[in-house]
Motif scaffolding. Structure first.
Motif, PDB file in Angstrom:
ATOM      1  N   LYS A   1     -96.704  -8.834   2.251  1.00 37.17           N
ATOM      2  CA  LYS A   1     -97.581  -8.008   1.412  1.00 37.17           C
ATOM      3  C   LYS A   1     -96.914  -6.674   1.087  1.00 37.17           C
ATOM      4  O   LYS A   1     -96.967  -6.204  -0.051  1.00 37.17           O
ATOM      5  N   LEU A   2     -96.331  -6.057   2.112  1.00 44.64           N
ATOM      6  CA  LEU A   2     -95.674  -4.761   1.899  1.00 44.64           C
ATOM      7  C   LEU A   2     -94.480  -4.906   0.961  1.00 44.64           C
ATOM      8  O   LEU A   2     -94.295  -4.083   0.067  1.00 44.64           O
ATOM      9  N   ALA A   3     -93.695  -5.946   1.167  1.00 51.62           N
ATOM     10  CA  ALA A   3     -92.531  -6.168   0.305  1.00 51.62           C
ATOM     11  C   ALA A   3     -92.965  -6.361  -1.145  1.00 51.62           C
ATOM     12  O   ALA A   3     -92.386  -5.771  -2.063  1.00 51.62           O
ATOM     13  N   ARG A   4     -93.980  -7.167  -1.349  1.00 53.31           N
ATOM     14  CA  ARG A   4     -94.480  -7.426  -2.706  1.00 53.31           C
ATOM     15  C   ARG A   4     -94.973  -6.121  -3.345  1.00 53.31           C
ATOM     16  O   ARG A   4     -94.659  -5.828  -4.496  1.00 53.31           O
ATOM     17  N   ALA A   5     -95.703  -5.322  -2.579  1.00 54.01           N
ATOM     18  CA  ALA A   5     -96.231  -4.058  -3.103  1.00 54.01           C
ATOM     19  C   ALA A   5     -95.113  -3.062  -3.412  1.00 54.01           C
ATOM     20  O   ALA A   5     -95.249  -2.239  -4.317  1.00 54.01           O
ATOM     21  N   LEU A   6     -94.021  -3.143  -2.660  1.00 56.71           N
ATOM     22  CA  LEU A   6     -92.890  -2.249  -2.878  1.00 56.71           C
ATOM     23  C   LEU A   6     -91.893  -2.794  -3.889  1.00 56.71           C
ATOM     24  O   LEU A   6     -90.945  -2.114  -4.271  1.00 56.71           O
ATOM     25  N   GLY A   7     -92.081  -4.039  -4.286  1.00 58.26           N
ATOM     26  CA  GLY A   7     -91.195  -4.649  -5.282  1.00 58.26           C
ATOM     27  C   GLY A   7     -89.823  -5.014  -4.756  1.00 58.26           C
ATOM     28  O   GLY A   7     -88.832  -4.953  -5.485  1.00 58.26           O
ATOM     29  N   VAL A   8     -89.772  -5.379  -3.474  1.00 57.26           N
ATOM     30  CA  VAL A   8     -88.506  -5.773  -2.867  1.00 57.26           C
ATOM     31  C   VAL A   8     -88.685  -7.117  -2.163  1.00 57.26           C
ATOM     32  O   VAL A   8     -89.792  -7.487  -1.794  1.00 57.26           O
ATOM     33  N   PRO A   9     -87.585  -7.854  -1.945  1.00 58.96           N
ATOM     34  CA  PRO A   9     -87.700  -9.084  -1.175  1.00 58.96           C
ATOM     35  C   PRO A   9     -87.980  -8.747   0.295  1.00 58.96           C
ATOM     36  O   PRO A   9     -87.508  -7.709   0.793  1.00 58.96           O
ATOM     37  N   PRO A  10     -88.733  -9.579   0.995  1.00 63.81           N
ATOM     38  CA  PRO A  10     -89.069  -9.283   2.397  1.00 63.81           C
ATOM     39  C   PRO A  10     -87.866  -9.003   3.287  1.00 63.81           C
ATOM     40  O   PRO A  10     -87.937  -8.132   4.157  1.00 63.81           O
ATOM     41  N   HIS A  11     -86.759  -9.695   3.053  1.00 68.06           N
ATOM     42  CA  HIS A  11     -85.595  -9.467   3.926  1.00 68.06           C
ATOM     43  C   HIS A  11     -85.060  -8.041   3.830  1.00 68.06           C
ATOM     44  O   HIS A  11     -84.436  -7.555   4.756  1.00 68.06           O
ATOM     45  N   GLU A  12     -85.326  -7.368   2.733  1.00 67.66           N
ATOM     46  CA  GLU A  12     -84.858  -5.987   2.581  1.00 67.66           C
ATOM     47  C   GLU A  12     -85.551  -5.055   3.576  1.00 67.66           C
ATOM     48  O   GLU A  12     -85.006  -4.033   3.962  1.00 67.66           O
ATOM     49  N   LEU A  13     -86.757  -5.432   4.000  1.00 68.16           N
ATOM     50  CA  LEU A  13     -87.480  -4.610   4.960  1.00 68.16           C
ATOM     51  C   LEU A  13     -87.002  -4.809   6.381  1.00 68.16           C
ATOM     52  O   LEU A  13     -87.249  -3.950   7.239  1.00 68.16           O
ATOM     53  N   ILE A  14     -86.351  -5.924   6.646  1.00 71.89           N
ATOM     54  CA  ILE A  14     -85.988  -6.225   8.038  1.00 71.89           C
ATOM     55  C   ILE A  14     -84.486  -6.170   8.296  1.00 71.89           C
ATOM     56  O   ILE A  14     -84.035  -6.560   9.360  1.00 71.89           O
ATOM     57  N   THR A  15     -83.715  -5.688   7.339  1.00 72.77           N
ATOM     58  CA  THR A  15     -82.284  -5.523   7.570  1.00 72.77           C
ATOM     59  C   THR A  15     -81.946  -4.045   7.687  1.00 72.77           C
ATOM     60  O   THR A  15     -82.574  -3.202   7.074  1.00 72.77           O
ATOM     61  N   ASP A  16     -80.959  -3.759   8.519  1.00 73.65           N
ATOM     62  CA  ASP A  16     -80.543  -2.360   8.739  1.00 73.65           C
ATOM     63  C   ASP A  16     -79.835  -1.805   7.526  1.00 73.65           C
ATOM     64  O   ASP A  16     -79.066  -2.359   6.873  1.00 73.65           O
TER      65      ASP A  16
END
Length: 70
Positions: A55-70
């Motif tokens: 949900k957060l990734a979609r709202a931010l317009g990024v793929p989910p993996h972008e949130l969990i990589t350093d």
């Protein structure tokens, strides 16, 4: 996800939220999560479930993996 991972994830969410010019309230509403939950995620106090990450990734317009990589 350990404590360090939770802090890194939260910092990434905050960084992307600020870059998008969104407040916590605005992002929470856009993502369909509670503002208090988002606040706890950003400070690394809460480890989000996979559906919340999506949900957060979609709202931010990024793929989910972008949130969990350093």
């Amino acid at each position: 996800m350990g404590d360090d991972d939770a802090r890194i994830f939260g910092a990434k969410v905050k960084e992307l939220r600020e870059a998008a010019g969104l407040t916590q309230v605005a992002l929470a509403k856009k993502a369909g999560v509670q503002q208090g939950q988002l606040s706890e995620i950003e400070i690394g106090k809460r480890i989000p479930r996979l559906d919340t990450i999506k949900k957060l990734a979609r709202a931010l317009g990024v793929p989910p993996h972008e949130l969990i990589t350093d």
